[in-house]
Structure formats: C-alpha cells, structure tokens
Design a protein around this motif. Structure first.
Motif, PDB file in Angstrom:
ATOM      1  N   ALA A 213      50.471 -27.150 -46.250  1.00  0.00           N
ATOM      2  CA  ALA A 213      49.950 -26.972 -47.610  1.00  0.00           C
ATOM      3  C   ALA A 213      50.848 -26.059 -48.426  1.00  0.00           C
ATOM      4  CB  ALA A 213      48.529 -26.407 -47.549  1.00  0.00           C
ATOM      5  N   GLU A 214      51.293 -24.947 -47.834  1.00  0.00           N
ATOM      6  CA  GLU A 214      52.193 -24.033 -48.550  1.00  0.00           C
ATOM      7  C   GLU A 214      53.552 -24.685 -48.776  1.00  0.00           C
ATOM      8  OE1 GLU A 214      51.215 -21.497 -49.983  1.00  0.00           O
ATOM      9  OE2 GLU A 214      49.394 -20.879 -48.959  1.00  0.00           O
ATOM     10  N   LEU A 215      54.001 -25.434 -47.789  1.00  0.00           N
ATOM     11  CA  LEU A 215      55.246 -26.177 -47.944  1.00  0.00           C
ATOM     12  C   LEU A 215      55.135 -27.168 -49.096  1.00  0.00           C
ATOM     13  CD1 LEU A 215      58.053 -26.727 -46.633  1.00  0.00           C
ATOM     14  CD2 LEU A 215      56.923 -28.471 -45.244  1.00  0.00           C
ATOM     15  N   GLY A 216      53.963 -27.804 -49.203  1.00  0.00           N
ATOM     16  CA  GLY A 216      53.737 -28.752 -50.294  1.00  0.00           C
ATOM     17  C   GLY A 216      53.806 -28.105 -51.656  1.00  0.00           C
ATOM     18  N   MET A 217      53.254 -26.900 -51.775  1.00  0.00           N
ATOM     19  CA  MET A 217      53.332 -26.199 -53.057  1.00  0.00           C
ATOM     20  C   MET A 217      54.783 -25.865 -53.395  1.00  0.00           C
ATOM     21  SD  MET A 217      50.314 -26.161 -54.266  1.00  0.00           S
ATOM     22  CE  MET A 217      50.658 -25.088 -55.640  1.00  0.00           C
ATOM     23  N   ALA A 218      55.540 -25.400 -52.401  1.00  0.00           N
ATOM     24  CA  ALA A 218      56.953 -25.113 -52.635  1.00  0.00           C
ATOM     25  C   ALA A 218      57.706 -26.385 -53.017  1.00  0.00           C
ATOM     26  CB  ALA A 218      57.573 -24.485 -51.387  1.00  0.00           C
ATOM     27  N   PHE A 219      57.386 -27.477 -52.331  1.00  0.00           N
ATOM     28  CA  PHE A 219      58.031 -28.761 -52.620  1.00  0.00           C
ATOM     29  C   PHE A 219      57.782 -29.170 -54.068  1.00  0.00           C
ATOM     30  CE2 PHE A 219      58.595 -33.279 -52.777  1.00  0.00           C
ATOM     31  CZ  PHE A 219      59.573 -33.568 -51.840  1.00  0.00           C
ATOM     32  N   GLN A 220      56.529 -29.047 -54.534  1.00  0.00           N
ATOM     33  CA  GLN A 220      56.197 -29.446 -55.892  1.00  0.00           C
ATOM     34  C   GLN A 220      56.892 -28.559 -56.922  1.00  0.00           C
ATOM     35  OE1 GLN A 220      54.280 -32.301 -56.783  1.00  0.00           O
ATOM     36  NE2 GLN A 220      55.495 -31.784 -58.598  1.00  0.00           N
ATOM     37  N   LEU A 221      56.955 -27.270 -56.648  1.00  0.00           N
ATOM     38  CA  LEU A 221      57.651 -26.355 -57.554  1.00  0.00           C
ATOM     39  C   LEU A 221      59.120 -26.744 -57.698  1.00  0.00           C
ATOM     40  CD1 LEU A 221      55.914 -23.167 -56.245  1.00  0.00           C
ATOM     41  CD2 LEU A 221      56.059 -23.703 -58.696  1.00  0.00           C
TER      42      LEU A 221
END
Length: 337
Positions: A213-221
């Motif tokens: 989930a945190e990786l996903g937020m970084a990916f989207q940013l």
C-alpha cells in the motif's frame, strides 16, 4: 544488471508462459487484442517483441512467496492474476483518459474502438479470477477474496478520479484516498497474495499488505510527476499529458491547497476552457513548481518508501528476499517511466 532488473526479469520469465496460456483461452478476436496490448503481436497478429512493461505486481507476488516459503512457484497463479487485473485497469484507464499511446504504441481503443477496449478489459478481469479459482492451494479462496476486494477498491479509486475532473474543490486528503484505491490497493494485494497462497501467518500477510500500500502511494506520486515532467521518449506519453487533461493529480492538488499566490494562479489556469498551447502547459508546470508541489511530491514519495521499508522489517522475512523487495521499492521512486 542491477538487482532490481534481475528480479523483474526473473519474474517475467516465470510469469510470461502462464500469462500467455491464460490469454489463449479467449475467443480469437479478444485474444488478438490482448496479445497486442501485452506487446506480443502487432494489430494483425504478427509476433513482435514490444515493451512488456515493468511487471512489478507479479514480481511482488513471487517475492513474497519466496520470502515466506523459500520458493516463488506456489504464487504463480496469484502473480498471473494480479497482472491480469492490472492490465484490465490499463485498458479501461486508457479509454477513460482518451490516451492514444502507451509504451510508444497506439492504445487498444485507438486501434479498435471504445467497445473493444471495454470488452477486452472485462475479459482479462474474468481470466484473473478464473486462474486463481483453479489453483489447488488450500488458501486459494482467501487469495481470491483478497483480490476481489482490491479490485473493488481499484474501481472505487477510478470512480473518484473521474469525479474529481468535474470538481474544482478537491482536497489533498481526498486525492490521497483516491490514489490509495486506484493504485495502492492492487499493489497491496500483489505484495500479500504470494504470502497468502503459501499459508503465511496473518501478521506477515498484513505487513506485506502495508508494504504494498505504501509502495502504491509512492508509485502514484512518481507517476503524477512523470505525467507532468516525464520525457515522452521514455514514458511513451505526450509531454505534460496530465496537464492537457487538467487532472487533479497529487502535486496539482497539493499546490492548490498550499501554493499561495502561485496556487491561486494555477486554480485560475485549470478553470480555463479550450485546449492549452504548449506555452500555456509550460506555464502551468512552472506554477506547480513555484507552489512547491513538485518538491512535496518527491519528499512524500521518499517518506512512503521509508514506511514501506519499515513494514518489510516488521514482516520478519528471509533477509536476501527482503532486500530484493526493498530494491524494488527504491526502483519505484528512481524510475523514469
């Protein structure tokens, strides 16, 4: 070759045959469309070798299983399933955003039309759950439920993303919630599904889900930054593509909330009608930079990767595979496409 490149290449070698086998089940026309989308053929069915994409999600699934059980193969149905769901979302996303190019090739809707893109995406989503349902793991039902919930969250995020295009009052918290659904949910289940399929304890599954989930937020940013400042030669998308669509991306929303005078100028720019010129697009990108949106997004992406790394530490994984997962996380904020 870097550790990350080796990891992603290894994932492709394992997943590609099973992914092709799944696609072979489709009717001939839909099979052609899917083959074209995956970069296996041109629009006439002639075999080619196009950019297959990062295959990040199946890599996470395989690494999670290896970290828990010592081998990646038991997670192969989960890895194929998350890649199919991801590509279902890409086919629909390209259509909704009216993007005519992906990975330097025409998108499916641009070649065959809207209805074909919708149906091909639906077919891939159905295949994902079919592949997972056939797995003989005693934990297959649990994995299938996790994937279904993640898909629902992905769709919720996409619904919000479309709704935000019609609003001029989107807050940063709303935008973060949207990204958590649209991007974070599938990466979270990708990181967890391999562990689920090998019967990992719930605390390990939960830690891996938090990592994804945190990786996903970084990916989207990072994706949002590339949608404004990325090189078209690398990303395969037009310059300032997100600004052309006036999308309420994370750096844009942060700039509107915190950018002061430059943020107010950006709000006025976003409210204009008509197609912006190249000069106007450069002006909008400069406003986001002056507002601090670009710097904030970079900082936030790094912080999210730090949280992802902490979740990995909490999972108590095999050290070698844990380091590979950490390398994948760092790749996310260093990528250029």
């Amino acid at each position: 070759m870097t550790i990350t490149a080796e990891t992603l290449d290894r994932s492709r070698v394992l997943v590609a045959p099973a992914l092709r086998q799944a696609v072979e089940r489709l009717d001939p026309f839909t099979r052609l469309v899917a083959s074209y989308h995956f970069g296996w053929s041109d629009e006439h069915g002639k075999p080619i070798e196009a950019n297959p994409g990062k295959t990040l999600r199946p890599a996470l699934a395989l690494l999670a299983a290896e970290a828990v059980a010592g081998k990646p193969e038991p997670a192969l149905p989960g890895a194929v399933a998350v890649e199919l769901v991801h590509n279902f979302s890409l086919l629909h996303d390209d259509l909704m955003d009216r993007d005519t190019e992906r990975r330097h090739r025409k998108t499916v809707w641009a070649v065959w039309g809207d209805a074909t893109a919708v149906l091909a995406g639906d077919a891939l989503l159905s295949l994902a759950h079919e592949v997972l349902a056939e797995d003989d793991s005693p934990y297959g039902q649990e994995a299938g439920q996790a994937l279904a919930i993640a898909t629902r969250e992905l769709i919720r995020g996409q619904v919000l993303d479309l709704a935000f295009e019609r609003r001029d009052d989107v807050t940063l918290d709303e935008c973060l919630d949207m990204a958590g659904g649209k991007t974070g949910a599938l990466l979270a289940v990708s990181a967890a599904i391999g562990a689920i399929l090998v019967g990992a304890p719930q605390p390990v599954v939960s830690a891996l889900s938090r990592f994804g989930a945190e990786l996903g937020m970084a990916f989207q940013l990072v994706d949002d930054l590339l949608g404004i400042w990325g090189s078209p030669a690398v990303t395969g998308k037009p310059v300032f593509s997100d600004l052309v669509a006036r999308k309420k991306t994370l750096p844009v929303t942060w700039s509107l909330d915190h950018g002061g005078l430059a943020g107010r100028e950006l709000a006025a720019w976003l409210a204009r009608d008509g197609n912006p010129t190249d000069e106007e697009l450069r002006y909008a990108a400069e406003l986001i930079e002056r507002s601090g949106g670009r710097d904030w997004a970079l900082r936030e992406a790094r912080e999210r990767i730090g949280l992802a790394e902490q979740a990995l530490d909490d999972a108590g994984l095999d050290a070698i595979v844990r380091n590979r997962l950490g390398e994948v996380a760092r790749f996310v904020i260093e990528r250029q496409a």
